[in-house]
Write an enzyme that holds these catalytic residues in place. Structure first.
Site, PDB file in Angstrom:
ATOM      1  N   LYS A   1     -28.898  16.274  11.931  1.00 24.39           N
ATOM      2  CA  LYS A   1     -29.207  14.972  12.541  1.00 24.39           C
ATOM      3  C   LYS A   1     -29.283  15.102  14.062  1.00 24.39           C
ATOM      4  CE  LYS A   1     -26.906  11.952   9.202  1.00 24.39           C
ATOM      5  NZ  LYS A   1     -25.793  11.043   9.007  1.00 24.39           N
TER       6      LYS A   1
ATOM      7  N   HIS B   1     -37.012  22.670 -22.725  1.00 26.99           N
ATOM      8  CA  HIS B   1     -38.233  23.471 -22.626  1.00 26.99           C
ATOM      9  C   HIS B   1     -38.436  23.974 -21.203  1.00 26.99           C
ATOM     10  CE1 HIS B   1     -39.482  22.167 -26.673  1.00 26.99           C
ATOM     11  NE2 HIS B   1     -38.756  21.107 -26.346  1.00 26.99           N
TER      12      HIS B   1
ATOM     13  N   GLU C   1     -22.199  15.882  -1.985  1.00 27.59           N
ATOM     14  CA  GLU C   1     -21.782  15.485  -0.640  1.00 27.59           C
ATOM     15  C   GLU C   1     -20.263  15.329  -0.555  1.00 27.59           C
ATOM     16  OE1 GLU C   1     -23.670  11.958   1.080  1.00 27.59           O
ATOM     17  OE2 GLU C   1     -24.834  13.234   2.393  1.00 27.59           O
TER      18      GLU C   1
HETATM   19  O1  PA5 Z   1     -22.799   8.981   1.156  1.00 26.02           O
HETATM   20  C1  PA5 Z   1     -23.106   8.894   2.320  1.00 26.02           C
HETATM   21  O2  PA5 Z   1     -22.301   8.512   3.189  1.00 26.02           O
HETATM   22  C2  PA5 Z   1     -24.512   9.201   2.782  1.00 26.02           C
HETATM   23  O3  PA5 Z   1     -25.267   9.768   1.776  1.00 26.02           O
HETATM   24  C3  PA5 Z   1     -25.188   7.942   3.268  1.00 26.02           C
HETATM   25  O4  PA5 Z   1     -25.248   7.012   2.217  1.00 26.02           O
HETATM   26  C4  PA5 Z   1     -26.587   8.203   3.815  1.00 26.02           C
HETATM   27  O5  PA5 Z   1     -26.547   9.196   4.793  1.00 26.02           O
HETATM   28  C5  PA5 Z   1     -27.171   6.939   4.397  1.00 26.02           C
HETATM   29  O6  PA5 Z   1     -26.314   6.427   5.361  1.00 26.02           O
HETATM   30  P1  PA5 Z   1     -26.454   4.948   5.882  1.00 26.02           P
HETATM   31  O7  PA5 Z   1     -26.124   4.031   4.773  1.00 26.02           O
HETATM   32  O8  PA5 Z   1     -25.484   4.843   7.011  1.00 26.02           O
HETATM   33  O9  PA5 Z   1     -27.861   4.784   6.328  1.00 26.02           O
END
Ligand code: PA5
Length: 493
Positions: free
Chosen positions: A462, A348, A319
């Site tokens: 989203k 394996h 990410e």
């Molecule tokens: O790293 C990030 O920002 C994302 O992976 C969030 O942690 C994830 O989308 C969850 O978001 P939130 O904590 O706002 O629910």
């Protein structure tokens, strides 16, 4: 024994000049590294908040006092959160608690002994002094379930094994608006209200932004107990905030030692000398590997306890670094694909590909020098030369031999790999490891010249979901989905 980074098997001396790096390749990044270091050090005081979490005394105090307060009343914690709001806590839990932690309680039992103290319950977590049986008898910590996926076939059956009166739900969402987590929250809120009545709020702890978001408002208005996620700490960098610390404390992890490990690593990484800074060097290896066409980054711990740690790392890396545009806004579509493998299991499974497939991978091993458990292999079947040789050795010896053998075999095949070693698994070394990978990732973000803190690529999915679920303002997305072609029949078998 110390945390070490051994990158011999990435160098041309070992791999040859076609596959390996020359020391000059690394030195060529010195100036850039120096600038990045200065920039990161300045930004830790402003927008990069994760650096400061291990030093936050108030946070530690608040987490410990709330955990202590709850510990006497509940036997189970259910964590509702996804992505960065789940993976860090889960990684710590998997690393530091007994491998069968939740089975050490029997269903419906597990009330903490009145004398138990969450701050100092090393019996099961932080890897035990004493046996699992002693730990179970102490019942000093809670069972923990992380429900990150909303798949109802995974989520609903959990309620068949919970005693709701004795279950506390930690709803974790930094934004306070993530559909998956909020949907789960809505379900359990109603359920708890029905089952427990007026006092149901005691069974919910909210972890969210201190000021913003729908959930913050709800927590304040309806009087839920809550913990903050600092505004300058992004989800995947939040493991040392209440997001990771609070579930860990309730699981009995010594979070003071975890934070001490993180601070120690912070000191190790407080130099712009790339030959001395393990996190910067690791990021440089990853960066140079990518430039050499090795666009798959495999993490391969030889430790069951680090299985979920690898998951956490995958999210952090993917990410943070997989981006369409660079910091100048130019289209780059950049990012190495992270993969996880577990030693010895994946010898394996995936190893064949790593050994003989394309030269497109860099493999990071994580080695735990001293394992907790000793298991001698009895001298039996001596008449069978195919298997009898194992007798008289030990399982840990075999485990280590397989790691060494895999590293050598890959290197002989000129497959780039390096190894991070920790002396053993304990809260201090896990704190080190987590912090190391956070620093590596932000440093790599600067080398790749991308924003390591946003994730614009996940937004469109989203928005389309919002449209389908009827969120106001997303009507056009609903139409877009409705009009989306169903797909030609000839391509569907
Ligand atoms: O790293 C990030 O920002 C994302 O992976 C969030 O942690 C994830 O989308 C969850 O978001 P939130 O904590 O706002 O629910």
């Amino acid at each position: 024994m110390q945390f070490t980074l051994d990158f011999n098997n990435t160098m041309s001396d070992v791999l040859g000049s076609e596959q390996g790096f020359r020391p000059e390749d690394i030195d060529g990044l010195k100036k850039q590294a120096n600038e990045i270091h200065k920039n990161l050090q300045a930004r830790r005081r402003t927008d990069i908040g994760f650096y400061n979490l291990p030093y936050d005394e108030k946070l530690l105090k608040d987490v410990l006092s709330l955990s202590k307060e709850l510990a006497g009343s509940f036997d189970t914690l259910v964590v509702l959160g996804i992505g960065g709001s789940s993976l860090g806590g889960r990684a710590i839990f998997n690393a530091l608690c007994h491998p069968y932690h939740n089975l050490l309680h029997s269903v419906g039992e597990g009330r903490l002994s009145p004398n138990a103290s969450i701050g100092d319950v090393p019996s099961r977590c932080g890897r035990p002094q004493g046996s699992p049986l002693q730990a179970r008898n102490k019942r000093s910590v809670l069972r923990i379930f992380f429900c990150d996926n909303i798949d109802p076939d995974g989520f609903k059956p959990l309620f068949e094994i919970l005693n709701l009166k004795k279950t506390v739900f930690n709803v974790i969402t930094k934004s306070g608006e993530t559909a998956e987590t909020i949907a789960q929250f809505m379900v359990i809120k109603k359920l708890l209200e029905k089952m427990i009545g007026k006092k149901y709020r005691d069974n919910i702890i909210i972890t969210t932004d201190p000021l913003k978001g729908a959930l913050r408002k709800i927590a304040d208005e309806e009087g839920f107990k809550s913990l903050p996620v600092p505004p300058n700490v992004g989800g995947r960098y939040s493991v040392f905030s209440a997001v990771g610390l609070f579930p860990s404390a309730l699981a009995g992890v010594d979070i003071k030692k975890l934070l001490a490990g993180a601070r120690y690593m912070d000191e190790m990484c407080d130099t712009d000398d790339i030959w001395k800074n393990p996190a910067y060097m690791s990021a440089i290896l990853q960066y140079l590997a990518y430039k050499k066409g090795k666009n798959i980054s495999v993490i391969m711990p030889y430790s069951n306890a680090l299985r979920d740690f690898a998951e956490w790392y995958l999210q952090l890396w993917a990410e943070s670094l997989g981006k369409k545009v660079n910091l100048k806004g130019e289209a780059v579509n950049i990012g190495a694909t992270p993969l996880k493998a577990l030693g010895t299991t994946d010898q394996h499974s995936q190893l064949q590909l790593y050994m003989e497939g394309p030269y497109d991978k860099i493999i990071t091993f994580i080695e735990v020098k001293k394992l907790k458990n000793k298991m001698p292999i009895p001298r039996i079947f001596e008449g069978f030369k195919e298997i009898g040789y194992l007798g008289g050795h030990s399982i840990e010896e075999l485990f280590k031999a397989e790691l060494d053998a895999t590293r050598i075999a890959l290197t002989k095949n000129r497959r780039m790999n390096y190894a991070i070693a920790i002396p053993e698994i304990n809260p201090f070394t896990i704190g080190q490891l987590l912090f190391f990978f956070e620093v590596q990732t932000v440093f790599a973000g600067s080398l790749f010249e991308v924003n390591a803190f946003d994730q614009p690529g996940v937004e469109e999915g989203k928005r389309l979901t919002y449209g389908m679920m009827g969120k106001k303002g997303y009507e056009n997305k609903k139409n877009e989905v409705a009009k989306w072609p169903k797909g030609a029949k000839r391509y569907i078998i």
